[in-house]
Design a protein around this motif. Sequence first.
Motif, mmCIF file in Angstrom:
data_model
loop_
_atom_site.group_PDB
_atom_site.id
_atom_site.type_symbol
_atom_site.label_atom_id
_atom_site.label_comp_id
_atom_site.label_asym_id
_atom_site.label_seq_id
_atom_site.Cartn_x
_atom_site.Cartn_y
_atom_site.Cartn_z
ATOM 1 N N HIS A 67 9.382 8.566 -0.777
ATOM 2 C CA HIS A 67 8.473 8.145 -1.803
ATOM 3 C C HIS A 67 8.511 6.905 -2.249
ATOM 4 N N VAL A 68 9.714 6.384 -1.860
ATOM 5 C CA VAL A 68 9.941 4.851 -2.339
ATOM 6 C C VAL A 68 9.009 3.840 -1.607
ATOM 7 N N VAL A 69 8.373 3.043 -2.309
ATOM 8 C CA VAL A 69 7.570 1.659 -1.823
ATOM 9 C C VAL A 69 8.240 0.719 -1.948
ATOM 10 N N ALA A 70 8.665 0.231 -3.130
ATOM 11 C CA ALA A 70 9.345 -1.167 -3.402
ATOM 12 C C ALA A 70 10.329 -0.773 -4.483
ATOM 13 N N TRP A 71 11.107 -2.140 -4.562
ATOM 14 C CA TRP A 71 11.801 -1.966 -5.981
ATOM 15 C C TRP A 71 12.551 -3.491 -6.275
ATOM 16 N N SER A 121 0.840 -1.330 -0.031
ATOM 17 C CA SER A 121 -0.005 -0.007 -0.092
ATOM 18 C C SER A 121 0.657 1.231 0.030
ATOM 19 N N ALA A 122 0.357 2.473 -0.420
ATOM 20 C CA ALA A 122 0.970 3.672 -0.452
ATOM 21 C C ALA A 122 0.096 4.786 -0.066
ATOM 22 N N PHE A 123 0.891 5.854 0.176
ATOM 23 C CA PHE A 123 0.254 7.096 0.526
ATOM 24 C C PHE A 123 -0.130 7.893 -0.725
ATOM 25 N N GLY A 124 -1.136 7.871 -1.204
ATOM 26 C CA GLY A 124 -1.354 8.576 -2.791
ATOM 27 C C GLY A 124 -1.370 7.399 -3.794
ATOM 28 N N ASP A 125 -1.221 7.723 -4.940
ATOM 29 C CA ASP A 125 -0.913 6.642 -6.002
ATOM 30 C C ASP A 125 0.237 6.098 -6.064
ATOM 31 N N ILE A 126 0.224 5.099 -6.698
ATOM 32 C CA ILE A 126 1.525 4.102 -7.019
ATOM 33 C C ILE A 126 1.867 4.451 -8.553
ATOM 34 N N LEU A 127 3.040 4.863 -8.549
ATOM 35 C CA LEU A 127 3.580 4.817 -9.991
ATOM 36 C C LEU A 127 4.870 4.165 -10.037
ATOM 37 N N ALA A 128 5.101 3.518 -11.335
ATOM 38 C CA ALA A 128 6.295 2.630 -11.705
ATOM 39 C C ALA A 128 7.145 3.495 -12.444
ATOM 40 N N LEU A 129 8.534 3.458 -11.831
ATOM 41 C CA LEU A 129 9.610 4.113 -12.537
ATOM 42 C C LEU A 129 10.478 2.911 -13.142
ATOM 43 N N ASN A 130 11.090 3.074 -14.461
ATOM 44 C CA ASN A 130 12.119 2.189 -14.930
ATOM 45 C C ASN A 130 13.662 2.736 -14.900
ATOM 46 N N VAL A 131 14.312 1.847 -14.335
ATOM 47 C CA VAL A 131 15.723 2.147 -14.399
ATOM 48 C C VAL A 131 16.352 1.431 -15.331
ATOM 49 N N THR A 132 17.472 1.951 -15.942
ATOM 50 C CA THR A 132 18.279 1.329 -17.161
ATOM 51 C C THR A 132 19.781 1.497 -16.593
ATOM 52 N N PRO A 133 20.641 0.774 -17.479
ATOM 53 C CA PRO A 133 21.936 1.031 -16.827
ATOM 54 C C PRO A 133 22.472 2.366 -17.304
ATOM 55 N N ARG A 148 20.412 5.225 -17.522
ATOM 56 C CA ARG A 148 19.854 5.940 -16.661
ATOM 57 C C ARG A 148 19.313 5.625 -15.374
ATOM 58 N N PRO A 149 20.202 5.910 -14.483
ATOM 59 C CA PRO A 149 19.865 5.781 -13.009
ATOM 60 C C PRO A 149 18.684 6.737 -12.666
ATOM 61 N N VAL A 150 18.014 6.371 -11.585
ATOM 62 C CA VAL A 150 16.806 7.309 -11.133
ATOM 63 C C VAL A 150 17.177 7.545 -9.724
ATOM 64 N N THR A 151 16.770 8.656 -9.211
ATOM 65 C CA THR A 151 16.946 9.443 -7.821
ATOM 66 C C THR A 151 15.404 9.397 -7.391
ATOM 67 N N ASN A 194 17.320 8.245 -2.624
ATOM 68 C CA ASN A 194 18.013 7.166 -3.099
ATOM 69 C C ASN A 194 18.299 7.142 -4.605
ATOM 70 N N GLU A 195 19.497 6.891 -4.875
ATOM 71 C CA GLU A 195 20.003 6.837 -6.407
ATOM 72 C C GLU A 195 19.958 5.236 -6.808
ATOM 73 N N PHE A 196 19.028 4.916 -7.683
ATOM 74 C CA PHE A 196 19.016 3.344 -8.061
ATOM 75 C C PHE A 196 19.831 3.173 -9.266
ATOM 76 N N HIS A 197 20.402 2.128 -9.311
ATOM 77 C CA HIS A 197 21.337 1.961 -10.583
ATOM 78 C C HIS A 197 21.172 0.406 -10.999
ATOM 79 N N GLY A 198 21.247 0.195 -12.441
ATOM 80 C CA GLY A 198 21.051 -1.222 -12.890
ATOM 81 C C GLY A 198 19.793 -1.412 -13.889
ATOM 82 N N SER A 199 19.130 -2.563 -13.889
ATOM 83 C CA SER A 199 17.856 -2.752 -14.642
ATOM 84 C C SER A 199 16.946 -3.185 -13.851
#
Length: 233
Positions: free
Chosen positions: A172-176, A150-162, A164-167, A201-206
Motif C-alpha cells: 500500500h506504500v506509494v511514497a514517503w 499514481s496509485a491503485f485506488g485512492d491516495i491518502l496521506a498519513l502523518n508520522v510523528t516521533p 506515533r510511528p505508523v505501520t 513498513n514501520e515508519f519513524h520520525g516526522s
Amino acid sequence: MNYKILGDSDCPLVQISLLSDETVKLERGAMAYIVDAELEGKMNSSKKGLGGVIGAIGRSITSGESMFITHARGTSDRGVIGIAPPIPGKIHCLKVDGTKQYRLNTGAFLACDSSVDYIMKSQNIGKAFFGGTGGLFVMETQGSGDILVSAFGDILALNVTPDRPVTVDNEHVVAWDASLDYNIRVASGTFGFTTGEGLVNEFHGSGAILIQTRNIHNLADALRPFLPTSSSN
C-alpha cells in the motif's frame, strides 16, 4: 509543470501543456495522445556515453524501472500531451525542492519536470531482503519542481510523528518523505500467516506517507479462481 487532471476520479488522465522546447519526463509507455510535441526515448541516466548506458542498466536492475525514460518536448507554444498510468486510481503531484524530497515505491512514478530526477539510495540488507521498494536500492527524488505519482485506488496521506510511528502494508506504500526512517518486518506470527498479513513498513520520525487504498496483488489473488487455465475447456 502546467497540467490538468481530466476524467473521472477512478480512471483519470493527465494533460500537460508544453511551451516550445519545454520538456517533461514520462514513464515509458504512458503517452495517450500528443499535439504539437514530440517524444524521444532516452537512457534513464543523467550521464552520457558508456557511463550513461551502465547507469541506466544499473537503475533498471536495482529499481525494477525501465532502463529507458520518455522525454516529451513542445514543438510550439501550444504543445499538449496526455498521459495515463497503467492501472486505475488516483494521480497526485508531489512538490520537491531543496528542503523536501521523497522516496518512491516501485511503479509509482508517472511524470516529472525536466528539473526533477531520482537517484538510487542503498538500503540495508534487512530492508532489501523483505522490501517491495526496490531491493537493495530505493528511488529518491532530487532537484526542484513537480513529480506526478499514481496509485491503485485512492491516495491518502498519513502523518508520522516521533511519538506515533505508523505501520503500513508493503503493497500500500506509494511514497514517503525522504527524511523518515523505516523498518521492514513481518506483520505478526510466523511470516504473518496468523493474520493474513505479510510484510509491513514501520515508519519513524516526522513526515508524511502516501498510501494507496487498494492492493493490486490482492486483486490478482481474488481473480485467480475465475481465470481460465490451460486445462479449462
